[in-house]
Motif scaffolding. Structure first.
Motif: not given
Length: 249
Positions: A171, A201, A228, A199, A27, A34
């Motif tokens: 996360l 996830l 993906d 970022t 990433i 994502v």
């Protein structure tokens, strides 16, 4: 391009059961949302446990911001800027909303904690807590016991605790689990609006919310990546649509 996270040939076995099989993906630091999808037992939460350091891998490597953290304990990964929320809400039920948030902020602060010193006396932490609560539109409920909040509000508190330390990568394990559709959409909007510089996830079971949030989708099946790509690429993949997405159009 700098990478926030790199997973290289990752494996996790529990005895003869292989839960994660040869996972590899990265990433970039500039990528923001994502989303990981897949059926129950696909290995999604196990992958999060490996990335966060709660489980050791059976093979492979994990890198955060260019550093190999494969054998690094959780707290050191946290100091590097990794944070996580969990699928099941886990808050201090007998504390107020403000007290829960202040404890989370204090855990990331360099100031020494003194047991007999009131949390409110940590003025700089109180200011951070107030800012977060106002952003999340929960300031008026700051003195409510956690048990007095709705389930949706408690999921929002979990999100606040996750961002309390100012993480660089977060996360989110099924952030909308247990919420109604309207609550889920509301929380997804909060995630998009308030975490633009982090970022993310995200494991998400609600396909409509997953596609609304995602810049990129990773599909897991039996511990391996089977797709993906951009949301539209995954949406129009006949195999993925049939197996994972049902009637989502």
């Amino acid at each position: 391009m700098a990478e926030a996270l790199k997973v290289d040939s990752l494996y996790k076995n529990f005895g003869a059961l292989q839960v994660v099989r040869d996972l590899s993906f990265s990433i970039p630091a500039e990528e923001r949302r994502v989303v990981i999808i897949g059926p129950n037992g696909a290995g999604k939460t196990t992958l999060f446990n490996l990335i966060s350091g709660e489980l050791p891998p059976s093979g492979g490597a994990i890198h955060l911001f260019g550093r190999d953290v494969t054998k690094m304990p959780c707290y050191r990964r946290t100091r590097m800027g990794l944070a996580r929320t969990f699928q099941i809400t886990d808050l201090f039920p007998y504390f107020t909303l403000m007290e829960n948030l202040l404890l989370a902020l204090q855990a990331h602060d360099p100031c020494a904690y003194q047991m007999l010193r009131p949390l409110r006396s940590y003025g700089h932490l109180y200011e951070k807590a107030e800012k977060l609560l106002r952003q999340m539109k929960l300031w008026e409920k700051r003195d409510f016991a956690i048990t007095a909040l709705s389930h949706g509000e408690m999921r929002l508190v979990e999100l606040m605790l996750g961002i309390a330390g100012g993480p660089r990568i977060l996360l989110l394990d099924e952030p909308t689990a247990g919420l109604t559709r309207s609550e889920g959409v509301w929380l997804a909007n909060m995630i998009q609006n308030l975490l633009k510089d982090v970022t993310l996830l995200i494991i998400e079971h609600d396909m409509q919310i997953a596609f609304a949030l995602a810049e990129r989708i990773i599909v897991l099946h039996q511990g391996a990546i089977v797709a993906d790509g951009k949301p539209e690429e995954v949406r129009t993949n006949p195999r993925i649509k049939e197996i994972y997405l049902g009637t989502v159009s």
